[in-house]
Each structure stands twice: as structure tokens, then as C-alpha cells.
Design a protein around this motif. Sequence first.
Motif, PDB file in Angstrom:
ATOM      1  N   ALA A 182      31.996  45.547  39.532  1.00 12.53           N
ATOM      2  CA  ALA A 182      32.024  45.484  40.998  1.00 12.53           C
ATOM      3  C   ALA A 182      33.145  46.333  41.580  1.00 12.53           C
ATOM      4  O   ALA A 182      33.788  45.957  42.562  1.00 12.53           O
ATOM      5  N   ASN A 183      33.349  47.493  40.992  1.00 12.18           N
ATOM      6  CA  ASN A 183      34.403  48.409  41.452  1.00 12.18           C
ATOM      7  C   ASN A 183      33.955  49.835  41.169  1.00 12.18           C
ATOM      8  O   ASN A 183      34.493  50.493  40.268  1.00 12.18           O
ATOM      9  N   PRO A 184      32.962  50.350  41.911  1.00  9.69           N
ATOM     10  CA  PRO A 184      32.393  51.670  41.617  1.00  9.69           C
ATOM     11  C   PRO A 184      33.443  52.772  41.591  1.00  9.69           C
ATOM     12  O   PRO A 184      34.336  52.825  42.442  1.00  9.69           O
ATOM     13  N   GLY A 185      33.332  53.647  40.602  1.00 11.41           N
ATOM     14  CA  GLY A 185      34.251  54.780  40.489  1.00 11.41           C
ATOM     15  C   GLY A 185      35.504  54.494  39.694  1.00 11.41           C
ATOM     16  O   GLY A 185      36.231  55.415  39.327  1.00 11.41           O
ATOM     17  N   SER A 186      35.785  53.228  39.404  1.00  9.15           N
ATOM     18  CA  SER A 186      36.982  52.884  38.651  1.00  9.15           C
ATOM     19  C   SER A 186      36.780  53.173  37.170  1.00  9.15           C
ATOM     20  O   SER A 186      35.696  52.962  36.622  1.00  9.15           O
ATOM     21  N   THR A 187      37.828  53.642  36.522  1.00  5.62           N
ATOM     22  CA  THR A 187      37.784  53.858  35.072  1.00  5.62           C
ATOM     23  C   THR A 187      38.355  52.664  34.310  1.00  5.62           C
ATOM     24  O   THR A 187      38.353  52.653  33.083  1.00  5.62           O
ATOM     25  N   GLU A 188      38.844  51.649  35.026  1.00  2.00           N
ATOM     26  CA  GLU A 188      39.395  50.470  34.391  1.00  2.00           C
ATOM     27  C   GLU A 188      38.276  49.512  34.007  1.00  2.00           C
ATOM     28  O   GLU A 188      37.316  49.333  34.753  1.00  2.00           O
ATOM     29  N   ARG A 189      38.385  48.925  32.844  1.00  2.00           N
ATOM     30  CA  ARG A 189      37.393  47.947  32.396  1.00  2.00           C
ATOM     31  C   ARG A 189      37.894  46.550  32.772  1.00  2.00           C
ATOM     32  O   ARG A 189      38.391  45.784  31.938  1.00  2.00           O
ATOM     33  N   VAL A 190      37.775  46.243  34.043  1.00  3.97           N
ATOM     34  CA  VAL A 190      38.211  44.957  34.567  1.00  3.97           C
ATOM     35  C   VAL A 190      37.085  44.393  35.422  1.00  3.97           C
ATOM     36  O   VAL A 190      36.624  45.041  36.360  1.00  3.97           O
ATOM     37  N   GLY A 191      36.642  43.194  35.101  1.00  4.53           N
ATOM     38  CA  GLY A 191      35.553  42.580  35.848  1.00  4.53           C
ATOM     39  C   GLY A 191      36.029  41.892  37.109  1.00  4.53           C
ATOM     40  O   GLY A 191      37.202  41.516  37.244  1.00  4.53           O
ATOM     41  N   TRP A 192      35.098  41.680  38.034  1.00  2.00           N
ATOM     42  CA  TRP A 192      35.476  41.089  39.320  1.00  2.00           C
ATOM     43  C   TRP A 192      35.965  39.654  39.157  1.00  2.00           C
ATOM     44  O   TRP A 192      36.878  39.229  39.891  1.00  2.00           O
ATOM     45  N   LEU A 193      35.428  38.936  38.184  1.00  2.00           N
ATOM     46  CA  LEU A 193      35.902  37.576  37.977  1.00  2.00           C
ATOM     47  C   LEU A 193      37.288  37.541  37.355  1.00  2.00           C
ATOM     48  O   LEU A 193      38.067  36.624  37.610  1.00  2.00           O
ATOM     49  N   ASN A 194      37.619  38.552  36.535  1.00  2.00           N
ATOM     50  CA  ASN A 194      38.974  38.622  36.004  1.00  2.00           C
ATOM     51  C   ASN A 194      39.964  38.892  37.132  1.00  2.00           C
ATOM     52  O   ASN A 194      41.049  38.298  37.165  1.00  2.00           O
ATOM     53  N   ARG A 195      39.591  39.769  38.060  1.00  2.00           N
ATOM     54  CA  ARG A 195      40.458  40.007  39.214  1.00  2.00           C
ATOM     55  C   ARG A 195      40.592  38.738  40.050  1.00  2.00           C
ATOM     56  O   ARG A 195      41.670  38.435  40.587  1.00  2.00           O
ATOM     57  N   LEU A 196      39.498  37.985  40.168  1.00  2.00           N
ATOM     58  CA  LEU A 196      39.539  36.725  40.910  1.00  2.00           C
ATOM     59  C   LEU A 196      40.476  35.735  40.231  1.00  2.00           C
ATOM     60  O   LEU A 196      41.356  35.148  40.878  1.00  2.00           O
ATOM     61  N   VAL A 197      40.306  35.550  38.926  1.00  2.00           N
ATOM     62  CA  VAL A 197      41.166  34.618  38.199  1.00  2.00           C
ATOM     63  C   VAL A 197      42.627  35.051  38.305  1.00  2.00           C
ATOM     64  O   VAL A 197      43.527  34.225  38.498  1.00  2.00           O
ATOM     65  N   GLY A 198      42.871  36.361  38.189  1.00  2.00           N
ATOM     66  CA  GLY A 198      44.234  36.863  38.254  1.00  2.00           C
ATOM     67  C   GLY A 198      44.890  36.679  39.606  1.00  2.00           C
ATOM     68  O   GLY A 198      46.116  36.739  39.722  1.00  2.00           O
ATOM     69  N   ASP A 199      44.090  36.442  40.659  1.00  2.00           N
ATOM     70  CA  ASP A 199      44.637  36.282  42.009  1.00  2.00           C
ATOM     71  C   ASP A 199      44.743  34.814  42.417  1.00  2.00           C
ATOM     72  O   ASP A 199      45.117  34.519  43.546  1.00  2.00           O
ATOM     73  N   LEU A 200      44.423  33.915  41.490  1.00  2.00           N
ATOM     74  CA  LEU A 200      44.552  32.490  41.770  1.00  2.00           C
ATOM     75  C   LEU A 200      45.947  32.001  41.387  1.00  2.00           C
ATOM     76  O   LEU A 200      46.601  32.596  40.524  1.00  2.00           O
ATOM     77  N   PRO A 201      46.434  30.926  41.985  1.00  2.00           N
ATOM     78  CA  PRO A 201      47.731  30.368  41.587  1.00  2.00           C
ATOM     79  C   PRO A 201      47.711  29.950  40.121  1.00  2.00           C
ATOM     80  O   PRO A 201      46.700  29.464  39.610  1.00  2.00           O
ATOM     81  N   GLY A 202      48.834  30.141  39.427  1.00  2.00           N
ATOM     82  CA  GLY A 202      48.907  29.783  38.023  1.00  2.00           C
ATOM     83  C   GLY A 202      48.336  30.874  37.151  1.00  2.00           C
ATOM     84  O   GLY A 202      47.768  31.853  37.623  1.00  2.00           O
ATOM     85  N   ASP A 203      48.502  30.724  35.821  1.00  2.00           N
ATOM     86  CA  ASP A 203      48.019  31.765  34.917  1.00  2.00           C
ATOM     87  C   ASP A 203      47.474  31.183  33.612  1.00  2.00           C
ATOM     88  O   ASP A 203      47.473  31.827  32.587  1.00  2.00           O
ATOM     89  N   GLY A 204      46.998  29.946  33.638  1.00  2.00           N
ATOM     90  CA  GLY A 204      46.438  29.350  32.429  1.00  2.00           C
ATOM     91  C   GLY A 204      45.062  29.898  32.122  1.00  2.00           C
ATOM     92  O   GLY A 204      44.315  30.274  33.023  1.00  2.00           O
ATOM     93  N   PRO A 205      44.655  29.939  30.854  1.00  2.00           N
ATOM     94  CA  PRO A 205      43.359  30.498  30.480  1.00  2.00           C
ATOM     95  C   PRO A 205      42.190  29.636  30.906  1.00  2.00           C
ATOM     96  O   PRO A 205      41.057  30.105  30.924  1.00  2.00           O
ATOM     97  N   LEU A 206      42.439  28.394  31.275  1.00  2.00           N
ATOM     98  CA  LEU A 206      41.339  27.510  31.633  1.00  2.00           C
ATOM     99  C   LEU A 206      40.848  27.734  33.052  1.00  2.00           C
ATOM    100  O   LEU A 206      39.859  27.133  33.462  1.00  2.00           O
ATOM    101  N   GLN A 207      41.498  28.593  33.807  1.00  2.00           N
ATOM    102  CA  GLN A 207      40.980  28.887  35.140  1.00  2.00           C
ATOM    103  C   GLN A 207      39.705  29.714  35.058  1.00  2.00           C
ATOM    104  O   GLN A 207      38.844  29.622  35.927  1.00  2.00           O
ATOM    105  N   GLY A 208      39.574  30.544  34.029  1.00  2.00           N
ATOM    106  CA  GLY A 208      38.381  31.356  33.838  1.00  2.00           C
ATOM    107  C   GLY A 208      37.763  31.087  32.482  1.00  2.00           C
ATOM    108  O   GLY A 208      38.426  31.255  31.450  1.00  2.00           O
ATOM    109  N   ILE A 209      36.512  30.643  32.452  1.00  4.70           N
ATOM    110  CA  ILE A 209      35.850  30.259  31.205  1.00  4.70           C
ATOM    111  C   ILE A 209      34.465  30.890  31.155  1.00  4.70           C
ATOM    112  O   ILE A 209      33.726  30.856  32.129  1.00  4.70           O
ATOM    113  N   SER A 210      34.112  31.469  29.997  1.00  2.48           N
ATOM    114  CA  SER A 210      32.752  31.929  29.738  1.00  2.48           C
ATOM    115  C   SER A 210      32.117  30.998  28.715  1.00  2.48           C
ATOM    116  O   SER A 210      32.704  30.738  27.667  1.00  2.48           O
ATOM    117  N   VAL A 211      30.941  30.498  29.023  1.00  3.87           N
ATOM    118  CA  VAL A 211      30.198  29.673  28.075  1.00  3.87           C
ATOM    119  C   VAL A 211      29.199  30.580  27.372  1.00  3.87           C
ATOM    120  O   VAL A 211      28.314  31.154  28.000  1.00  3.87           O
TER     121      VAL A 211
END
Length: 419
Positions: free
Chosen positions: A148-177
Motif C-alpha cells: 500500500a505504498n506505490p513506488g516505494s522500494t522498501e518492503r514494509v507492509g501497511w499493517l507493519n506501519r500501523l503496528v509501528g505507529d501504535l503505543p508500545g512495541d510488543g510483538p502481540l500488537q500485530g499477529i498473523s494466523v
Amino acid sequence: MTQTSAPLPGCCEDFARATALTRRGVLRGLGVAGAAWTVGSAVVQSSPVAAAEAGSGTGSVVVLSLRGAADGMSLVVPHGDPVYAAARPRIAVPASAVLASDGFFGLHPELAPLLPLWQAGSVAAVHATGLPAPNRSHFAAMEEVEDANPGSTERVGWLNRLVGDLPGDGPLQGISVGTESTAMFGPAARMSFSALDDAVVAGDDQWDPTDDRLRSLHRMWGRSGHPLAGSLRSAVDAVADLAPAKAVAPGDYPTTDLGTALSSVARTLKGDVGARVITVDQGDWDMHTDLGTLSWGNMNTNARRLAKALAAFFTDLGDVASRVTVVVLSEFGRRVVENDNYGLDHGWGNVMLLLGAGVRGGRYYGTWPGLENTYDADLTVTTDYRSVLAEVVATRTSASVATVFPGFTPETVGAMTSL
């Protein structure tokens, strides 16, 4: 969770290539400990986060991807467009069979398990959504949708950016089943598991019948003043006496990969472990052949499984449903005109479903472009899918839309309420 069954007959080669943590103490321990843990086959790397932050926040978002490019015009039927039935003389869903019709759109009859939620105002559909330009390669389109970032060369997903912008930094904020979604790729801590009941402390297995591994960890950290010690002690204690979690009766979920995955998601959310964003996959939507009719075919089967799993999920959540929003999307849609094999080839525009907390439901959204009855006609995209996601991010999380979708100016969809 990706389907484990064989690909559908006739699916394209491009697509074909392609735990419970039964006690909340285990997950909280994982979330607050700055250490590496094994969960099933996954190794979780995390950095310290204050215990008070676990479970904080006002809402959780579950992103369900229909892998293989679902036909949105079968799921949410534009029966009011005369071209729809003309272009699909054998496989069109007749207007007389649709559910929740507003005179133009209606739901596929196999979505009946979702009708009570629709009538309660908890389900909405946004039609003619998708990428700003067609991309008919499954995996290229998946990556484009999930970056969700056309033209970017970075391999970063929109949900990773979302998780990274939330308070705290624990891995349980973002989970893939299941297999980790590329939407989760990036620098922000996250975790994945294939089965909730497979969560273990590394080394605590059949080769350690006397629990020496757990005793060793407890002894090592039992009197430590290190800031990680309390978290690790809590996790070890919880693992030592894991018990099956109570959930909805197994018969209420379909016995499918999606049913199993959503059951795990519900248990995680009810455990209040700080999970804010969760991804799940349902595969086998690549219906070049045998999409079928209302009497037979793969669309009936998939739509029924999808609806039953989602209905069971919201029943299972109980009171927790008031803070959970589900987004259902697919990488692209299918062509307007049916092919010779009772199926549909790769297209462009599609439908997105929104369910749960904050949804202005019981309505169809989007601008309908009209259909053309020509061999290569697509459903034209009139709403960039990011506008729908941006509305979910803005209303259900504390993250910045500008951070999650760099350089994108969303249009107003109107399908979500404020927090």
C-alpha cells in the motif's frame, strides 16, 4: 490461514505456486519480555514494553484476505445492472435469490449466516474497490495491496506501519494466523502462529517429561531483579499449567481452515493480551472453472464457509465484539463476462466487506461505474481500497493515516463511525 487443500481445478499456475495461547499469562509474558520465544514453529523477537501497556487501546482490527481473487459480483450481486445477468447467462445470481436487497445490490444467498449481523447494522459492503490500476498477477497484486505504498522500494507492509505507529512495541500488537501476510512485513515487532494450541516454551517438549526446562527457567529468573524477570516468571508459570481454553462449541465453527483460524483469533482477543491487528487468509477463490450456479459450484461452498466462520466468530467474541472490526478483501476481482467453463478470468474491481465495531452497517457503499458486456470488460475501480482501509485506521486505531498510507489522500467512504 491459507487453505491446505489442493488448489481448485483450473486455477491459474500463478496462484497455485503460491496457538492458543490458552492462558493469557503466556501471551502477556511474551508481550512484555525482551527475549526470543518459540511459538509453534515461529521464533518471536521482542523488545521490552511496560506490562501496563498490554491490552491497552480501544479497538482491534482483523484483516481477512480472500486469496485467489474472489468474485465480488457473486458475493455482493449488482442485480440492478442489466448487463450483469446478460454477461453471465449461466452463473449470475438471480435477483429473486439475493438477500438484503436495496433494489440494486444484494448478498449471495449462501451469506445467510451474516444476515442477522447485517440487519443489526454490523455489516457493510463497499463495491467497485481495488488498486488504482489493474494488476492481474496474483502475487504481484497481493504485494501491491499489502505494501500500500506505490513506488516505494522498501518492503514494509501497511499493517507493519500501523503496528509501528501504535503505543508500545510488543510483538502481540500485530499477529498473523497462518503464513505471515506481507502486510505485516517490516521493522515493527510482530508474531505469527499456525495453531494456537502449539504455543510452547522452547525445549518444553516430549524430550523433557519431567519439566526440567521450565524449572530451569524459573530457577534462573526466580530471584533476578532484571526488568525482564517478572515477565519471564509469569510466562513460565502459565505454561506450566496450561489448560484448554473455553470457546464456542466446536460445532459452531465450520470444520475448515478458516473456522479453525478464526476460533484461534477469538480466543486471542478474548484473552486481552494486547492484540490490535490480526491477519487471516482464506484460500481457493481463484475460480477460472466451476464457479458454478446456485445449485452447484465452488462459489456456493466458499461463500457458505466464509459466512459460517464469520458468524461463529462474532458469536464467540461475545462482549468483546464491541471492540473488534473485521475487514474482508481480495487482491483483485474477476471479469464481467463468464467464460466457457462456468468460471471467470482475472479482473480488476471488487467488493470489500466491513463487519463489527464502528461499522455503519446494513448498507452498500461506493460509486457504481456500470458494466459492459464485452469479453475483456472489468468492473472499473471507483474507490481506491486504501480509502476504505484509511477510514478503518482513522476510526478504530490511534495510528496516523498519513504514516500508514504515505503520500495518499483518501476519499470519504462513510462506512465507519468515530471511536
